[in-house]
Design an enzyme around this catalytic site. Sequence first.
Site, PDB file in Angstrom:
ATOM      1  N   LYS A 138       0.838  -1.197   0.000  1.00  0.00           N
ATOM      2  CA  LYS A 138       0.000   0.000   0.000  1.00  0.00           C
ATOM      3  C   LYS A 138       0.873   1.246   0.000  1.00  0.00           C
ATOM      4  O   LYS A 138       2.071   1.180   0.226  1.00  0.00           O
ATOM      5  CB  LYS A 138      -0.887  -0.001   1.245  1.00  0.00           C
ATOM      6  N   HIS A 141       1.645   6.384   4.057  1.00  0.00           N
ATOM      7  CA  HIS A 141       0.820   7.555   4.345  1.00  0.00           C
ATOM      8  C   HIS A 141       1.405   8.434   5.446  1.00  0.00           C
ATOM      9  O   HIS A 141       2.466   8.144   5.989  1.00  0.00           O
ATOM     10  CB  HIS A 141      -0.627   7.149   4.639  1.00  0.00           C
ATOM     11  N   HIS A 144       2.787   6.977   8.614  1.00  0.00           N
ATOM     12  CA  HIS A 144       4.104   6.337   8.514  1.00  0.00           C
ATOM     13  C   HIS A 144       5.213   7.382   8.496  1.00  0.00           C
ATOM     14  O   HIS A 144       6.300   7.161   9.008  1.00  0.00           O
ATOM     15  CB  HIS A 144       4.184   5.462   7.265  1.00  0.00           C
TER      16      HIS A 144
HETATM   17  N1  ARG Z   1       2.516  -1.870   9.290  1.00  0.00           N
HETATM   18  C1  ARG Z   1       1.687  -1.422  10.356  1.00  0.00           C
HETATM   19  C2  ARG Z   1       0.715  -0.364   9.858  1.00  0.00           C
HETATM   20  O1  ARG Z   1       0.963   0.278   8.873  1.00  0.00           O
HETATM   21  C3  ARG Z   1       2.482  -0.840  11.487  1.00  0.00           C
HETATM   22  C4  ARG Z   1       3.354  -1.823  12.196  1.00  0.00           C
HETATM   23  C5  ARG Z   1       3.646  -1.400  13.575  1.00  0.00           C
HETATM   24  N2  ARG Z   1       4.492  -2.317  14.270  1.00  0.00           N
HETATM   25  C6  ARG Z   1       4.133  -3.450  14.801  1.00  0.00           C
HETATM   26  N3  ARG Z   1       5.057  -4.173  15.386  1.00  0.00           N
HETATM   27  N4  ARG Z   1       2.897  -3.867  14.772  1.00  0.00           N
HETATM   28  O2  ARG Z   1      -0.306  -0.145  10.466  1.00  0.00           O
END
Ligand code: ARG
Length: 525
Positions: A138, A141, A144
């Site tokens: 994806k 955004h 992030h």
């Molecule tokens: N990829 C996830 C998202 O975009 C965030 C990951 C955060 N870290 C974790 N260990 N869950 O929502």
Amino acid sequence: MACAFRRSIACQLSRVLDLPPENLIKSISAVPISRKEEVADFQLSVDSLLENNSDHSRPDTQVQAKRLAEKLKCDAVVSEISTGQGTVNFKINRELLTKTVLQQVIKDGSKYGLKSELFSGLPQKKIMVEFSSPNVAKKFHVGHLRSTIIGNFIANLKEALGHQVTRINYLGDWGMQFGLLGTGFQLFGYEEKLQSSPLQHLFERLGIHFDEYSGESFYREKSQEVLKLLDSKGLLQKTIQGTAIVDLSGNGDPSSICTVMRSDGTSLYATRDLAAAIDRMDKYNFDTMIYVTDKGQKKHFQQVFQMLQIMGYDWAERCQHVPFGVVQGMKTRRGEVTFLEDVLNEIQSRMLQNMASIKTTKELENPQETAEKVGLAALIIQDFKGLLLSDYQFSWDRVFQSRGDTGVFLQYTHARLYSLEETFGCGYLNEFNAACLQEPQSVSILQHLLRFDEVLYRSSQNLQPRHIASYLLTLSHLAGMAHKTLHIKDSPPEVAGARLHLFRAVRSVLANGMKLLGITPVCRM
Ligand code: ARG
């Protein structure tokens, strides 16, 4: 520097109060400068002294402060003792203050403030910081982006304090066919994708690196082991739908139920986080693990940490979630932004346009690069001005004001101070006469420099960058005012030399602070 003064004051107090100086040092703080009046350099809060005291009768602090001040004497370091609202105030011998602070800034260089007594005895820890963590399939955004700059700041600060930091980017790659992350092969497939992506580009300007890229798909098998482990501990409950849950309250309260297995036997986001945490503990034996994500994931992390706890992993308490708020209204000229490349392009083009009005821009070797550095500074400062947890309304106009409390202003100040040094050279700088820096503008700057260690300390305690951001903005305002009145050109060499020394110290601390925040200071703009 600050700590030598604190120690000296603490020693005198220790004789009067019959307490060890170590217990007093943290009750002595540098006084924040004020626009309205001249302030003392340090103050002792009587309240904080009483906090250390087991006697809770709390006599009037004002009276206590007066009584204490009467017992203290001026000496070679302290030139004046007075009292304020429940405080005893200390003024340091002016020339000693000037000499000590400036020499310390130059001597400690990028370590100024970090070598302070406030940090002494701090055990060196193994700290993992997991941040950025976009979803591979994806678009990256704004959330992030925020995670990236906040995580980078936390990692920088911890590292500067001497901890051993491991930066992890945990990619959301579940369900991707190329997410076959075999051992030692972890990055294949991602690397190429990342290299050509604006994400990589962002990391390189911001100077961000990661020690480990991993992804959810890496924990496919390990999640199955986690499920087995939960089952063997009697913590797993099957539902009629065929899924499996962990009931964290033990009484079926739906809000404390965490689903860890789908009906087809595959894992969920939380299961993979359990597996990842256990794996990292095995691999790194960390003292602290910090996860940086938006506040929407608060409950998720609470549940993950709680599950680790009931699985018998005591180290669950070493895990910490740093949540942040939502950025609203980040729109480019093309519309609502969700795309990183749009943000980066917008920053660059807006900044180039802004800079076109500054006459030196034409002489810049690489205006694009400068525009990007200044633009990112603007973005970072906008983000770091408030509490991380607060949501904020994004405004390009506010972000890019060159005079307000913005990153542009910090960069502008840095560039101006740099050019001052370039113009007048460093010939003057070896020796300086502290008596030449006694104007109120100089003293305010020195007093402000004196506080840098306390500001770093506060940010390191609560992981909030805003203390440092606002400190640097104030420093820049002070430098701007001083620049107007403390001329170098046409001043006698001794005065000019001392002033250059002062400005050089300001630039050094400004640059140190900016770098901690993840900003690359520019020398021209
Ligand atoms: N990829 C996830 C998202 O975009 C965030 C990951 C955060 N870290 C974790 N260990 N869950 O929502």
